[in-house]
Design a protein around this motif. Structure first.
Motif, PDB file in Angstrom:
ATOM      1  N   PRO A 178       0.825  -1.207   0.000  1.00  0.00           N
ATOM      2  CA  PRO A 178       0.000   0.000   0.000  1.00  0.00           C
ATOM      3  C   PRO A 178       0.859   1.256   0.000  1.00  0.00           C
ATOM      4  N   LEU A 179       0.250   2.378  -0.377  1.00  0.00           N
ATOM      5  CA  LEU A 179       0.978   3.639  -0.394  1.00  0.00           C
ATOM      6  C   LEU A 179       1.447   4.006   1.004  1.00  0.00           C
ATOM      7  N   VAL A 180       0.637   3.665   2.001  1.00  0.00           N
ATOM      8  CA  VAL A 180       1.007   3.886   3.393  1.00  0.00           C
ATOM      9  C   VAL A 180       1.002   2.521   4.075  1.00  0.00           C
ATOM     10  N   PRO A 181       2.040   2.156   4.825  1.00  0.00           N
ATOM     11  CA  PRO A 181       2.066   0.840   5.464  1.00  0.00           C
ATOM     12  C   PRO A 181       0.808   0.605   6.285  1.00  0.00           C
ATOM     13  N   GLN A 182       0.264  -0.622   6.166  1.00  0.00           N
ATOM     14  CA  GLN A 182      -0.937  -0.974   6.906  1.00  0.00           C
ATOM     15  C   GLN A 182      -0.659  -2.221   7.735  1.00  0.00           C
ATOM     16  N   PRO A 183      -0.107  -2.026   8.906  1.00  0.00           N
ATOM     17  CA  PRO A 183       0.278  -3.179   9.726  1.00  0.00           C
ATOM     18  C   PRO A 183      -0.913  -3.978  10.218  1.00  0.00           C
ATOM     19  N   ASN A 184      -2.122  -3.430  10.088  1.00  0.00           N
ATOM     20  CA  ASN A 184      -3.302  -4.118  10.592  1.00  0.00           C
ATOM     21  C   ASN A 184      -4.095  -4.805   9.495  1.00  0.00           C
ATOM     22  N   ALA A 185      -3.438  -5.175   8.392  1.00  0.00           N
ATOM     23  CA  ALA A 185      -4.133  -5.840   7.290  1.00  0.00           C
ATOM     24  C   ALA A 185      -4.604  -7.226   7.710  1.00  0.00           C
ATOM     25  N   VAL A 186      -5.854  -7.541   7.346  1.00  0.00           N
ATOM     26  CA  VAL A 186      -6.444  -8.855   7.603  1.00  0.00           C
ATOM     27  C   VAL A 186      -7.007  -9.379   6.290  1.00  0.00           C
ATOM     28  N   HIS A 187      -6.733 -10.659   5.988  1.00  0.00           N
ATOM     29  CA  HIS A 187      -7.114 -11.230   4.705  1.00  0.00           C
ATOM     30  C   HIS A 187      -8.101 -12.387   4.867  1.00  0.00           C
ATOM     31  N   TRP A 188      -9.079 -12.405   3.975  1.00  0.00           N
ATOM     32  CA  TRP A 188     -10.048 -13.499   3.914  1.00  0.00           C
ATOM     33  C   TRP A 188      -9.363 -14.732   3.322  1.00  0.00           C
ATOM     34  N   THR A 189      -9.559 -15.882   3.995  1.00  0.00           N
ATOM     35  CA  THR A 189      -9.082 -17.150   3.458  1.00  0.00           C
ATOM     36  C   THR A 189     -10.243 -18.063   3.073  1.00  0.00           C
ATOM     37  N   GLY A 190     -11.358 -17.941   3.807  1.00  0.00           N
ATOM     38  CA  GLY A 190     -12.510 -18.802   3.550  1.00  0.00           C
ATOM     39  C   GLY A 190     -12.302 -20.238   3.947  1.00  0.00           C
ATOM     40  N   LEU A 191     -11.266 -20.508   4.744  1.00  0.00           N
ATOM     41  CA  LEU A 191     -10.914 -21.888   5.056  1.00  0.00           C
ATOM     42  C   LEU A 191     -11.962 -22.602   5.904  1.00  0.00           C
ATOM     43  N   ALA A 192     -12.789 -21.849   6.619  1.00  0.00           N
ATOM     44  CA  ALA A 192     -13.844 -22.499   7.416  1.00  0.00           C
ATOM     45  C   ALA A 192     -14.940 -23.084   6.532  1.00  0.00           C
ATOM     46  N   GLY A 193     -15.074 -22.555   5.322  1.00  0.00           N
ATOM     47  CA  GLY A 193     -15.976 -23.147   4.358  1.00  0.00           C
ATOM     48  C   GLY A 193     -17.428 -22.742   4.442  1.00  0.00           C
ATOM     49  N   ASP A 194     -17.804 -21.837   5.392  1.00  0.00           N
ATOM     50  CA  ASP A 194     -19.211 -21.456   5.514  1.00  0.00           C
ATOM     51  C   ASP A 194     -19.530 -20.103   4.896  1.00  0.00           C
ATOM     52  N   GLY A 195     -18.510 -19.360   4.437  1.00  0.00           N
ATOM     53  CA  GLY A 195     -18.731 -18.080   3.777  1.00  0.00           C
ATOM     54  C   GLY A 195     -19.174 -16.963   4.683  1.00  0.00           C
ATOM     55  N   LEU A 196     -19.061 -17.115   5.999  1.00  0.00           N
ATOM     56  CA  LEU A 196     -19.554 -16.113   6.941  1.00  0.00           C
ATOM     57  C   LEU A 196     -18.431 -15.207   7.447  1.00  0.00           C
TER      58      LEU A 196
END
Length: 300
Positions: free
Chosen positions: A50-68
């Motif tokens: 990112p243009l400005v560092p974002q140390p609090n980035a969180v990413h979707w993995t969907g590994l639980a498989g329920d889409g929630l």
């Protein structure tokens, strides 16, 4: 990539970036005495630039498989996103897929007493974010870019999506929409915001509300079957060409209590700038409010 035994605890660092975010698949194999395979696993390492560092980035993995949204196992942190975090629904696995934000079971989706609050949101193409019956707020972000949407965001009946900062106008920032923002029975509030909508669609269905508060929408497609209202400050819809700007609902510029229609500094304003509006609905300008048509705008 091989990390030898003596160096295993030294960690892994990346010092050269291409300038493009990427997800790397890293296979980790642990061998005994260099011969026997003890275990093997695949990890996903996402690198953001990112243009400005974002140390609090969180990413979707969907590994639980329920889409929630509310399932901790669907996030790379193993926890539901917090109010201070920048959210990326960017996993390429399984595209197209839907992420559902719903209070089911009760009191499981919220990270604040009133709903979901996050710093910023990125949605990639092929992903649908379906907001059902909850308040979802993207209030501020480290790089003043609270929303980047290339997918589809649905605001369903009883749901509200707020984008921008209602308290500090300078923190509203810029949103990019190259996908679809569809208000399907709910409310979309755009606050102190500039929306780059080129290649994107903003659609307001019947019994739905798009509320502009000191906001500009540039280019793209704007379709209103419900209520498109300007309720605070100067709002601009700009460069929406013939065939791309339609209204068969109501466009309303809400009046400012306590001010006359001649008080130019106080009135709420909607500016249609270089637009072509196909109108079969209602355009309503209340007392002490203004509708301005500029730069060859036409209403048919």
């Amino acid at each position: 990539l091989v990390i030898s035994g003596p160096s295993f605890n030294s960690g892994l660092s990346i010092t050269t970036f291409s300038g493009t975010p990427a997800t790397l698949n890293v296979t980790v194999t642990v061998e005994g005495y260099g011969v026997f395979t003890q275990s093997s696993a695949v990890m996903y390492l996402t690198v953001d630039t990112p243009l400005v560092p974002q140390p609090n980035a969180v990413h979707w993995t969907g590994l639980a498989g329920d889409g929630l949204w509310s399932t901790a196992g669907n996030w790379n942190t193993g926890a539901v996103p917090l109010a201070t975090q920048d959210i990326y629904i960017d996993s390429p696995a399984g595209v197209p897929y839907t992420v559902t934000v719903a209070n089911t079971p009760p009191a499981t989706v919220n990270n604040t007493p009133t709903g979901v609050l996050i710093d910023s949101l990125t949605v990639i193409a092929g992903v649908t974010l379906d907001i059902q019956g909850v308040n979802f707020s993207i209030q501020t972000s480290a790089n003043l870019k609270p929303l980047a949407n290339a997918g589809t965001i649905l605001i369903e009946t009883g749901a509200t999506l707020d984008v921008g900062d209602v308290f500090v106008s300078s923190l509203g920032g810029t949103a990019t929409n190259t996908g679809t923002l569809k208000v399907n029975g709910g409310t979309l509030n755009l606050i102190n915001l500039a929306v780059a909508n080129s290649g994107g669609t903003v659609e307001v269905d019947a019994n739905s509300i798009l509320d502009l508060q000191t906001t500009t929408i540039n280019n793209g497609i704007v379709t209103n079957h419900g209520l498109l209202e300007a309720t605070a400050g100067i709002n601009v819809i700009q460069g929406v060409t013939a065939g791309n700007f339609t209204n068969d609902g109501t466009i309303e510029v809400v009046g400012t209590s306590g001010h006359s229609s001649t008080d130019a500094d106080a009135a709420n304003t909607l500016v249609l700038d270089n637009d072509t509006l196909a109108n079969t609905g209602t355009v309503l300008v209340e007392n002490a409010a203004r509708l301005q048509l500029t730069d060859a705008t036409t209403i048919n």
